[in-house]
Scaffold this active site. Structure first.
Site, PDB file in Angstrom:
ATOM      1  N   LYS A 123      -2.767   6.726   1.189  1.00 29.53           N
ATOM      2  CA  LYS A 123      -2.511   7.090   2.705  1.00 29.53           C
ATOM      3  C   LYS A 123      -1.548   8.376   2.788  1.00 29.53           C
ATOM      4  CE  LYS A 123      -2.257   4.858   7.177  1.00 29.53           C
ATOM      5  NZ  LYS A 123      -3.345   5.367   7.648  1.00 29.53           N
TER       6      LYS A 123
ATOM      7  N   GLU B 112     -16.125   6.370   4.626  1.00 28.61           N
ATOM      8  CA  GLU B 112     -15.344   5.755   5.614  1.00 28.61           C
ATOM      9  C   GLU B 112     -15.171   6.769   6.852  1.00 28.61           C
ATOM     10  OE1 GLU B 112     -11.428   4.391   5.012  1.00 28.61           O
ATOM     11  OE2 GLU B 112     -11.050   6.277   3.860  1.00 28.61           O
TER      12      GLU B 112
ATOM     13  N   ARG C  32       0.948  -1.107   0.023  1.00 29.97           N
ATOM     14  CA  ARG C  32      -0.018   0.033   0.020  1.00 29.97           C
ATOM     15  C   ARG C  32       0.845   1.107  -0.041  1.00 29.97           C
ATOM     16  NH1 ARG C  32      -4.346   0.407   4.544  1.00 29.97           N
ATOM     17  NH2 ARG C  32      -2.429   0.936   5.625  1.00 29.97           N
TER      18      ARG C  32
HETATM   19  N1  PLP Z   1      -9.064   4.320   6.376  1.00 32.02           N
HETATM   20  C1  PLP Z   1      -8.366   5.265   6.843  1.00 32.02           C
HETATM   21  C2  PLP Z   1      -8.700   6.862   6.480  1.00 32.02           C
HETATM   22  C3  PLP Z   1      -7.277   5.223   7.700  1.00 32.02           C
HETATM   23  O1  PLP Z   1      -6.489   6.179   7.875  1.00 32.02           O
HETATM   24  C4  PLP Z   1      -6.918   3.726   8.164  1.00 32.02           C
HETATM   25  C5  PLP Z   1      -5.797   3.377   8.903  1.00 32.02           C
HETATM   26  O2  PLP Z   1      -4.726   3.087   8.412  1.00 32.02           O
HETATM   27  C6  PLP Z   1      -7.949   2.938   7.801  1.00 32.02           C
HETATM   28  C7  PLP Z   1      -8.980   3.165   6.745  1.00 32.02           C
HETATM   29  C8  PLP Z   1      -7.727   1.408   8.107  1.00 32.02           C
HETATM   30  O3  PLP Z   1      -6.681   0.811   7.333  1.00 32.02           O
HETATM   31  P1  PLP Z   1      -5.900  -0.563   8.012  1.00 32.02           P
HETATM   32  O4  PLP Z   1      -6.749  -1.430   8.518  1.00 32.02           O
HETATM   33  O5  PLP Z   1      -4.763  -0.903   7.125  1.00 32.02           O
HETATM   34  O6  PLP Z   1      -4.993   0.045   8.983  1.00 32.02           O
HETATM   35  C1  COI Z   2      -3.936   3.447  11.413  1.00 31.28           C
HETATM   36  O1  COI Z   2      -4.960   2.712  11.778  1.00 31.28           O
HETATM   37  O2  COI Z   2      -2.846   2.772  11.259  1.00 31.28           O
HETATM   38  C2  COI Z   2      -3.794   4.725  11.178  1.00 31.28           C
HETATM   39  O3  COI Z   2      -3.122   5.154  10.239  1.00 31.28           O
HETATM   40  C3  COI Z   2      -5.073   5.573  11.412  1.00 31.28           C
HETATM   41  C4  COI Z   2      -4.648   6.878  12.148  1.00 31.28           C
HETATM   42  C5  COI Z   2      -4.092   6.814  13.621  1.00 31.28           C
HETATM   43  C6  COI Z   2      -4.365   8.064  11.313  1.00 31.28           C
END
Ligand code: PLP
Ligand code: COI
Length: 337
Positions: free
Chosen positions: A184, A220, A81
């Site tokens: 991200k 989201e 990612r």
């Molecule tokens: N959506 C957003 C905007 C986020 O910042 C995050 C955090 O990383 C997620 C979703 C969830 O992603 P993940 O499960 O890979 O941490």
């Molecule tokens: C995560 O869940 O890893 C994130 O990046 C979310 C947040 C703390 C910005």
């Protein structure tokens, strides 16, 4: 184990650990990286990241498992990612195998900062990449830094997995249609702060965003994906090109299917919210946080939970059980350091 850390009450706050690992990109290639104990960096005030926003990050976790070993959850997915984010912002990709090795190195060097088994904590892994070339004309940086730091963390929201309230953001979007919502990018989080402030002013922990093109569908939360359990027991989650591909959501969908729960990824209308049995936010930091109520303008949708609901609880127990080695890692998600 570091003795003077209050492992039971970590929350989600920065604290320095022993080291971070840093890589520099120049002349078209990444260097071999260095572990350092310093949390300071020296870059030009004209560095691209400050002015033109070439800055992306990742989030992962390492766990102290039941057998005492430290394991990292799906680091290769963070590496992939990171590269999708990088390529969208014209930043250089970082080889995924090198990324996984770097994560292992920094976790190993900070193994005594991994919270003990049974505390519910984890070592949060935060890679950040940014453009460092001094420039005044808008364009891609020539040089970059990738730094992977680690922070011992507990629950993101006070109260652990108790339901939190959410507010639909009606005045602002976090992302644009065909913009950067699916990567991200650091800027997405800056854009979400104002909604998050409004949510807090209404007593809600988190803002829930709608699709920026039509404001009809659920996108989201500012820090996590949206998921719901229907009254007939299906796992439903949003499909949108302006949301992040959550590794947690992907894992939960797999576990839900393993548990015999039908899984649907589709567009979800905001008008459907009142029909769901259980709603949650999912992500590395928030894990699986149940949502108790959703404030939508003057309307309040109340799911009537004071604790996590029954279907979400099954998923939560399975997910956290796999992460700490209490339940079988059927999908090979854990990497030993
Ligand atoms: N959506 C957003 C905007 C986020 O910042 C995050 C955090 O990383 C997620 C979703 C969830 O992603 P993940 O499960 O890979 O941490
Ligand atoms: C995560 O869940 O890893 C994130 O990046 C979310 C947040 C703390 C910005």
């Amino acid at each position: 184990m570091i003795m003077d850390i209050d492992w039971e009450n970590l929350g989600f706050k920065f604290m320095p650990a022993r080291s971070n690992i840093r890589f520099h990109y120049a002349d078209g290639k990444w260097d071999d990286g260095t572990l350092t104990g310093s949390y300071d960096i020296t870059v030009s005030v004209a560095a691209n990241a400050f002015h033109y926003g070439q800055a992306i990050f990742e989030g992962g976790k390492a766990f102290r498992c039941k057998d005492g070993k430290v394991r990292i959850f799906r680091p290769e997915e963070n590496g992939r990612r990171l590269n999708r984010s990088a390529s969208h912002l014209l930043m250089p990709e970082f080889p995924v195998d090198k990324f996984v090795e770097a994560v292992k190195t920094v976790v190993r060097d900070n193994a005594d900062f991994v919270p003990p088994y049974g505390t519910g904590g984890a070592l949060y892994i935060r890679p950040v990449m940014f453009g460092t070339t001094p420039q005044i004309g808008v364009g891609a940086s020539l040089e970059y830094e990738l730094i992977i730091m680690v922070v011992p963390v507990g629950a993101y929201y006070k109260g652990g997995i108790k339901p939190v309230d959410a507010m639909i953001s009606r005045d602002y979007d976090r992302a644009a249609p065909h913009g950067t919502g699916h990567i991200k990018a650091a800027g997405n989080y800056a854009a979400s702060l104002i909604s998050s402030k409004q949510a807090k002013e209404r007593g809600c922990a988190v803002a829930l965003f709608l699709d920026p093109a039509t404001h009809t569908f659920i996108d989201e939360f500012g820090t996590s994906n949206f998921l719901a359990i229907t009254k007939d027991g299906k796992y439903v989650t949003s499909e949108s090109d302006s949301i992040l591909a959550s590794i947690t959501n992907n894992s939960l969908m797999t576990l839900a299917a393993d548990l015999g729960m039908p899984v649907e990824r589709r567009k979800i209308r905001a008008s459907e919210l009142a029909d769901f049995a259980e709603v949650a936010a999912c992500g590395t930091a928030v894990v699986l946080t149940p949502v108790g109520r959703i404030f939508n303008g003057d309307e309040v949708i109340d799911y009537h939970f004071t604790e996590i609901g029954p279907q979400l609880k099954k998923l939560y127990d399975e997910m956290t059980g796999v992460q700490v080695g209490e339940r079988p890692d059927r999908h090979g998600w854990l990497t030993e350091i």
